[in-house]
Design an enzyme around this catalytic site. Structure first.
Site, PDB file in Angstrom:
ATOM      1  N   ASP A   1      -1.099   1.709  50.042  1.00 54.08           N
ATOM      2  CA  ASP A   1      -1.999   2.585  49.062  1.00 54.08           C
ATOM      3  C   ASP A   1      -1.291   4.122  48.605  1.00 54.08           C
ATOM      4  O   ASP A   1      -0.919   4.653  49.456  1.00 54.08           O
ATOM      5  CB  ASP A   1      -3.535   2.992  49.644  1.00 54.08           C
ATOM      6  CG  ASP A   1      -4.079   1.439  49.778  1.00 54.08           C
ATOM      7  OD1 ASP A   1      -4.183   0.720  48.942  1.00 54.08           O
ATOM      8  OD2 ASP A   1      -4.804   1.501  50.784  1.00 54.08           O
TER       9      ASP A   1
ATOM     10  N   LYS B   1     -10.236  -1.991  62.307  1.00 51.08           N
ATOM     11  CA  LYS B   1      -9.024  -1.984  62.634  1.00 51.08           C
ATOM     12  C   LYS B   1      -8.606  -2.405  64.298  1.00 51.08           C
ATOM     13  O   LYS B   1      -9.774  -2.569  64.867  1.00 51.08           O
ATOM     14  CB  LYS B   1      -8.301  -0.699  62.360  1.00 51.08           C
ATOM     15  CG  LYS B   1      -8.330  -0.281  60.897  1.00 51.08           C
ATOM     16  CD  LYS B   1      -8.095   1.004  60.544  1.00 51.08           C
ATOM     17  CE  LYS B   1      -8.474   1.378  59.101  1.00 51.08           C
ATOM     18  NZ  LYS B   1      -8.192   2.718  58.662  1.00 51.08           N
TER      19      LYS B   1
ATOM     20  N   GLN C   1     -13.758  -1.084  57.430  1.00 49.35           N
ATOM     21  CA  GLN C   1     -12.697  -1.620  57.927  1.00 49.35           C
ATOM     22  C   GLN C   1     -12.457  -1.603  59.199  1.00 49.35           C
ATOM     23  O   GLN C   1     -12.484  -0.544  60.044  1.00 49.35           O
ATOM     24  CB  GLN C   1     -11.433  -0.714  57.225  1.00 49.35           C
ATOM     25  CG  GLN C   1     -11.225  -0.571  55.595  1.00 49.35           C
ATOM     26  CD  GLN C   1     -10.368   0.201  55.206  1.00 49.35           C
ATOM     27  OE1 GLN C   1      -9.155   0.323  55.946  1.00 49.35           O
ATOM     28  NE2 GLN C   1     -10.390   1.002  54.342  1.00 49.35           N
TER      29      GLN C   1
END
Length: 439
Positions: free
Chosen positions: A165, A284, A282
């Protein structure tokens, strides 16, 4: 494909489910087109139709002139900024339409088709300063030409390690629909296959649900390698490889339980929009990252505060004695729930080391290019510079002067550093090199 599943009573807005389904189906088409071009160098005109229809869908009356699309779920209506999604579709539609026409001509090689499509010229139409863009592309091309020159490395191709990103992909307001365009995937895939011995993406986001493997248009077992969680998890050889150093098993279990708890509150009416707010949710390897506000401050502050309180309450349910989990306020836009870990804090430099070890490669061999856009990417560059000070290179996007100075000092030679203003500068340079030097 049918993106028009809205009932008549909700025509003024689109449900979260249908919005995501529409874009995810389109992303599958991107993956299919990218894979076919990488394998054959050709596509048919009818394969491009979905990009036109999806673009029309995203630009219908439910999207304002400033790209705010009205979304609803369980009685709640809210606006999200879809400028990145629309721009990606516009670029893909123009590029793939031209590619289909040119590739249909007899005996037209991939390199020549790419040249005739003029991707750099197309991308320049989407920037404010075309002259500056063209100048940056020329400089980036020269930088990359030096990188891929193997005359001084005994024929050994370089390693290319990059953030995602902001570096290879423009930022998007919603992580869940932060979808890579096909034009980007095509030039990345061909450049990596022709000119590098390994091209690896190392991102802070997860691999799945959704993660980089869902959001990319590249084949996940193709020429580009992917990682998540700062390089703690890699997709290599068709399987997920996890580096969970310093993470207690109890903490991993607690994170999994919390993820299930948060899935419940995201299906409650008040908090449904947070699935699409910024980072979304998200999971992780060692933490959960949760979006609580957009860059345009579209979420009411009191709603964001209630959401954070609800997250705290669910953390307490899972870990009442605060033994394994800790809530951190990372920025005004997101929070993180992290597992208490032992030992040193993992960074992207550790992710690079994990990759090189898994590949049975070495940073000491050949040239190494590290690409990024923030200070969190500097550990990758430091790792490469420590191992290979004479042959390390840095390609960084849109960063401030202080960070530029730091990067130049780490590399030790301004000629081995390139600063650009957007990921599309790199994509345009990739395209030029492929067109001119791949036959």
């Amino acid at each position: 494909m049918n993106c028009e599943k809205e009932s008549q009573m909700t025509i003024a807005s689109q449900s979260i489910e249908d919005f995501k389904e529409c874009l995810y189906q389109m992303q599958e088409a991107r993956k299919s087109v990218t894979n076919e071009i990488l394998e054959t160098g050709h596509i048919k005109a009818d394969q491009v139709q979905i990009f036109k229809s999806t673009l029309e869908e995203m630009n219908d009356e439910r999207t304002s002139k400033n790209h705010i699309r009205d979304i609803h779920s369980r009685g709640t209506t809210f606006g999200i900024n879809i400028q990145d999604e629309i721009k990606g579709l516009q670029k893909d539609h123009h590029f793939l339409d031209a590619f289909a026409v040119e590739s249909d001509k007899e005996n037209n090689s991939f390199a020549n088709v790419l040249k005739l499509c003029d991707l750099p010229g197309l991308l320049s139409k989407f920037v404010d300063d075309e002259i500056r863009f063209e100048k940056e592309v020329a400089e980036c091309k020269a930088f990359l030409m030096d990188l891929i020159d193997t005359s001084t490395t005994g024929g050994i191709k370089p390693l290319f390690i990059t953030d995602w990103d902001g570096t290879m992909k423009d930022y998007c307001s919603q992580y869940a629909t932060n979808l890579q365009p096909a034009y980007s995937a095509i030039v990345m895939g061909v450049f990596s296959r022709l000119f590098t011995r390994a091209f690896a993406v190392l991102t802070a986001g997860p691999l799945r649900h959704p993660g980089i493997l869902d959001l990319t248009a590249l084949p996940i077992n193709g020429p580009v390698l992917f990682s998540g969680s700062w390089g703690r998890e890699w997709w290599l050889g068709g399987r997920r490889i996890v580096h969970d150093d310093g993470i207690p098993e109890e903490g991993s279990v607690a994170i999994g339980q919390l993820c299930e708890q948060l899935d419940e509150i995201l299906h409650e009416g008040e908090f449904v929009q947070f699935a699409l707010v910024g980072s979304g949710v998200q999971r992780k390897v060692d933490r959960l990252t949760l979006g609580v506000q957009t860059v345009f401050k579209q979420v009411p502050e009191d709603l964001s505060a209630r959401y954070i309180d609800a997250v705290r309450e669910r953390i307490h349910r899972v870990d009442p004695n605060s033994q394994y989990l800790v809530l951190e306020n990372c920025s005004p836009l997101e929070i993180e729930v992290c597992v208490h870990s032992s030992g040193a804090v993992w960074n992207k430099g550790d992710g690079v080391a994990a990759l090189v070890e898994s590949l049975h490669d070495s940073l000491k061999v050949g040239k190494v290019c590290v690409a990024g856009d923030t200070a969190s990417d500097v550990p990758m560059l430091k790792k490469a510079a420590d191992e290979n000070p004479e042959n390390v290179r840095a390609l960084f996007v849109n960063i401030n002067k202080q960070l530029q100075e730091n990067i130049t000092n780490i590399v030790g030679d301004a000629k081995r550093v390139c600063f650009i203003s957007s990921p599309d500068v790199a994509h345009a340079a990739f395209a030029q090199i492929i067109s001119e030097f791949s036959g």
